[in-house]
Design a protein around this motif. Sequence first.
Motif, PDB file in Angstrom:
ATOM      1  N   PHE A 102      -1.918   4.304  -2.072  1.00  0.00           N
ATOM      2  CA  PHE A 102      -0.779   3.854  -1.287  1.00  0.00           C
ATOM      3  C   PHE A 102       0.384   4.827  -1.494  1.00  0.00           C
ATOM      4  O   PHE A 102       0.486   5.484  -2.531  1.00  0.00           O
ATOM      5  CB  PHE A 102      -0.353   2.451  -1.707  1.00  0.00           C
ATOM      6  N   ARG A 103       1.260   4.903  -0.525  1.00  0.00           N
ATOM      7  CA  ARG A 103       2.339   5.893  -0.580  1.00  0.00           C
ATOM      8  C   ARG A 103       3.276   5.666  -1.765  1.00  0.00           C
ATOM      9  O   ARG A 103       3.922   6.606  -2.236  1.00  0.00           O
ATOM     10  CB  ARG A 103       3.113   5.916   0.728  1.00  0.00           C
ATOM     11  N   TRP A 104       3.363   4.417  -2.271  1.00  0.00           N
ATOM     12  CA  TRP A 104       4.225   4.170  -3.426  1.00  0.00           C
ATOM     13  C   TRP A 104       3.562   4.563  -4.749  1.00  0.00           C
ATOM     14  O   TRP A 104       4.217   4.596  -5.775  1.00  0.00           O
ATOM     15  CB  TRP A 104       4.665   2.708  -3.467  1.00  0.00           C
ATOM     16  N   GLN A 105       2.277   4.905  -4.726  1.00  0.00           N
ATOM     17  CA  GLN A 105       1.576   5.365  -5.927  1.00  0.00           C
ATOM     18  C   GLN A 105       1.689   6.894  -6.009  1.00  0.00           C
ATOM     19  O   GLN A 105       0.695   7.608  -6.017  1.00  0.00           O
ATOM     20  CB  GLN A 105       0.118   4.926  -5.891  1.00  0.00           C
ATOM     21  N   ARG A 106       2.889   7.387  -6.107  1.00  0.00           N
ATOM     22  CA  ARG A 106       3.122   8.821  -5.913  1.00  0.00           C
ATOM     23  C   ARG A 106       2.470   9.688  -6.990  1.00  0.00           C
ATOM     24  O   ARG A 106       1.911  10.748  -6.692  1.00  0.00           O
ATOM     25  CB  ARG A 106       4.630   9.097  -5.836  1.00  0.00           C
ATOM     26  N   GLU A 107       2.519   9.261  -8.224  1.00  0.00           N
ATOM     27  CA  GLU A 107       1.903  10.066  -9.282  1.00  0.00           C
ATOM     28  C   GLU A 107       0.384  10.101  -9.112  1.00  0.00           C
ATOM     29  O   GLU A 107      -0.245  11.160  -9.241  1.00  0.00           O
ATOM     30  CB  GLU A 107       2.272   9.492 -10.653  1.00  0.00           C
ATOM     31  N   TYR A 108      -0.198   8.956  -8.827  1.00  0.00           N
ATOM     32  CA  TYR A 108      -1.640   8.868  -8.565  1.00  0.00           C
ATOM     33  C   TYR A 108      -2.016   9.745  -7.372  1.00  0.00           C
ATOM     34  O   TYR A 108      -2.999  10.503  -7.412  1.00  0.00           O
ATOM     35  CB  TYR A 108      -1.974   7.402  -8.310  1.00  0.00           C
ATOM     36  N   ALA A 109      -1.219   9.682  -6.314  1.00  0.00           N
ATOM     37  CA  ALA A 109      -1.507  10.455  -5.110  1.00  0.00           C
ATOM     38  C   ALA A 109      -1.405  11.951  -5.352  1.00  0.00           C
ATOM     39  O   ALA A 109      -2.204  12.735  -4.813  1.00  0.00           O
ATOM     40  CB  ALA A 109      -0.551  10.043  -3.991  1.00  0.00           C
TER      41      ALA A 109
END
Length: 262
Positions: A102-109
Amino acid sequence: MNRIGLSTSSVYPESSAHAFAHAARLGYDAVEVMVGIDALSQQTAAIQQLSEHHGIAVCSIHAPCLLFTQRVWGSEPWGKLERSAEMAAAVGAEVVVVHPPFRWQREYAAGFVDGIAALEESTGIAFAVENMYPWRASQRHGVEMYLPSRDPSAQPFANATVDLSHAAIAGDDPVAMAERLGPRLRHVHLTDGTLSAKDEHLVPGRGTVGAAAFLQHLARTGFDGEVVVEINTRRCSSVEERASDLLESLEFAREHLGVAAS
């Protein structure tokens, strides 16, 4: 020949145990386990027992990355994927299906592409990244909610999943997506949809995305991955109606892939 599997999500609100029973009774070749709020789906030993009891293989594990499964197996995304790979290895599945962050999972992304490649190398399991869709309240307006992209063909993933309902809601051409992916297309969620703002997961053939043409394309191009029926049967008024939808989906897959009943 392609195995045709049944996703446990296709029988919700019935349980994973019921999914194995339906699959065995109707003649499916395998089951995909959607790890979710059903407690059985989270237990490797229970899945092994169901597979052995019904004599039906587990072809894939769907990691708990839906919005309503964000707390299943903890909240750390990489840990959830590692547990999914462990379950897959234990039950004999070669594929883990995973959604992009998801876009709010920025570190994961930010580390997703490299992290998926590293997991595949360390586990020997294929992580087939699934196509997603914009979130919208109407047919005209949508917000991109996934990073680095909702389209796995736009990233250098080694393995990908094409979901026909997701393609429908996004207005994507699934055949064109399959062509872009080429041999990287490892897994298919067979379903259907329209340009509705809802992710419909219709019985294949009841929507407008071109499910028959997509399967025929797979047959022509020698696709050798798994085809898994993932439909929404929540509105079925009886177990018999649900079983009828599951059987219709299986027969649709066999017809358009040119696969004989096993």
